[in-house]
Design a protein around this motif. Structure first.
Motif, PDB file in Angstrom:
ATOM      1  N   LEU A 145       1.810  -6.865   3.067  1.00 34.06           N
ATOM      2  CA  LEU A 145       2.126  -6.302   1.751  1.00 34.06           C
ATOM      3  C   LEU A 145       1.037  -6.577   0.722  1.00 34.06           C
ATOM      4  O   LEU A 145       0.734  -5.724  -0.113  1.00 34.06           O
ATOM      5  CB  LEU A 145       3.469  -6.879   1.255  1.00 34.06           C
ATOM      6  N   VAL A 146       0.469  -7.795   0.751  1.00 35.57           N
ATOM      7  CA  VAL A 146      -0.519  -8.152  -0.284  1.00 35.57           C
ATOM      8  C   VAL A 146      -1.962  -7.832   0.137  1.00 35.57           C
ATOM      9  O   VAL A 146      -2.847  -7.794  -0.723  1.00 35.57           O
ATOM     10  CB  VAL A 146      -0.416  -9.641  -0.677  1.00 35.57           C
TER      11      VAL A 146
ATOM     12  N   PHE B  49       2.028   4.858   0.565  1.00 34.47           N
ATOM     13  CA  PHE B  49       1.735   5.595  -0.661  1.00 34.47           C
ATOM     14  C   PHE B  49       0.377   5.186  -1.245  1.00 34.47           C
ATOM     15  O   PHE B  49       0.025   5.582  -2.355  1.00 34.47           O
ATOM     16  CB  PHE B  49       2.832   5.346  -1.701  1.00 34.47           C
ATOM     17  N   GLY B  50      -0.373   4.367  -0.492  1.00 32.57           N
ATOM     18  CA  GLY B  50      -1.678   3.929  -0.961  1.00 32.57           C
ATOM     19  C   GLY B  50      -1.596   2.847  -2.022  1.00 32.57           C
ATOM     20  O   GLY B  50      -2.566   2.563  -2.730  1.00 32.57           O
TER      21      GLY B  50
END
Length: 260
Positions: A172-173, A179-180
């Motif tokens: 995630l990070v 969605f870019g």
């Protein structure tokens, strides 16, 4: 409070097979001195140590837990220690949320050639825990209250939401989603903290109910929270099918933990 001079901490150490355990072995062969307070469990990778195992160690009365693995970039399984680092960060937040010092948990790295470093880490961590005192010394909690909080903390770390976030943090990070978009570390940390606080509050409520049928006010007294906060969580727990209303007494619903 315990007299610092009379307290000898019990420390549990999880050592990865490929690096830190070999480092400990070298420390012994080289006769580097370190305190005998640590009991060692060898694991194939530091990532094999589930956060709930760390909490179980504290529930059983250990004063400190240390996880030692290969240096970052040297993991035998490529990324195991990166996951361990993030798991420990979350476990420390859960410990703090439960009222305990996160300093009772250590993560660090030792290679097979760093026997002296292993001895130094054990020495420094043992001294740190000695200064903290016995488990729970940093709180005003009775032993039974402390245990209830630790059990709630362990159950918090076992929840699907927490485990999903811990497992997905790196992606995630560090990567963009479909969605870019990319989640900043600060945004992720805030989300994780809110999730921990919510899940911990729910676990404490569930553990407090047990087999009894209790009102919101009675539950609030047991978990030392406001009735409004408990009521908000009861709505969520009832929606999830974890509690149910079993009666009304003096215009107040009585809740019981759902079976199964």
């Amino acid at each position: 409070m315990t007299l610092q001079g009379s307290f000898e901490p019990d420390v549990l150490g999880f050592l990865c097979n490929w690096c830190s355990y070999a480092g400990a072995d070298l420390a012994g062969v080289s006769r580097f001195q370190y305190p005998p307070n640590v009991r060692i469990i060898r694991v194939m990778c530091s990532a094999r140590v589930d956060p709930t195992i760390v909490l179980e160690a504290f529930i059983r009365g250990l004063d400190g837990v240390m996880l030692l693995g290969c240096h970052l970039g040297d993991c035998h399984y490529m990324t195991g220690n990166y996951y361990t680092e993030r798991r420990v960060k979350t476990t420390k937040k859960v410990l703090k949320n439960a009222g305990l010092s996160p300093e009772r948990l250590l993560i660090d790295w030792v290679s097979a050639s760093e026997g002296e470093r292993f001895a130094t880490l054990v020495k420094d961590f043992t001294e740190r825990v000695r200064k903290l005192g016995p488990l729970g010394n940093e709180t005003d909690l009775e032993p039974q209250q402390l245990r209830a909080r630790l059990v709630a903390a362990k159950e918090t770390l076992a929840q699907e939401k927490i485990r999903w976030l811990v497992g997905r943090e790196m992606a995630l990070v560090e990567d963009k989603n479909v969605f870019g978009e990319k989640v900043s570390q600060e945004e992720f940390d805030q989300l994780m903290l809110r999730t921990i606080e919510k899940e911990f509050a729910k676990r404490r409520i569930l553990l407090s109910i047990g087999e009894d049928a209790l009102s919101v006010k009675e539950i609030a007294q047991r978990v030392e929270a406001s009735p409004r906060e408990v009521l908000r969580n009861m709505v969520s727990l009832e929606r999830d099918g974890l509690v149910s209303v079993v009666g009304i007494e003096e215009n107040s619903p009585k809740y019981r933990r759902a079976e199964g």
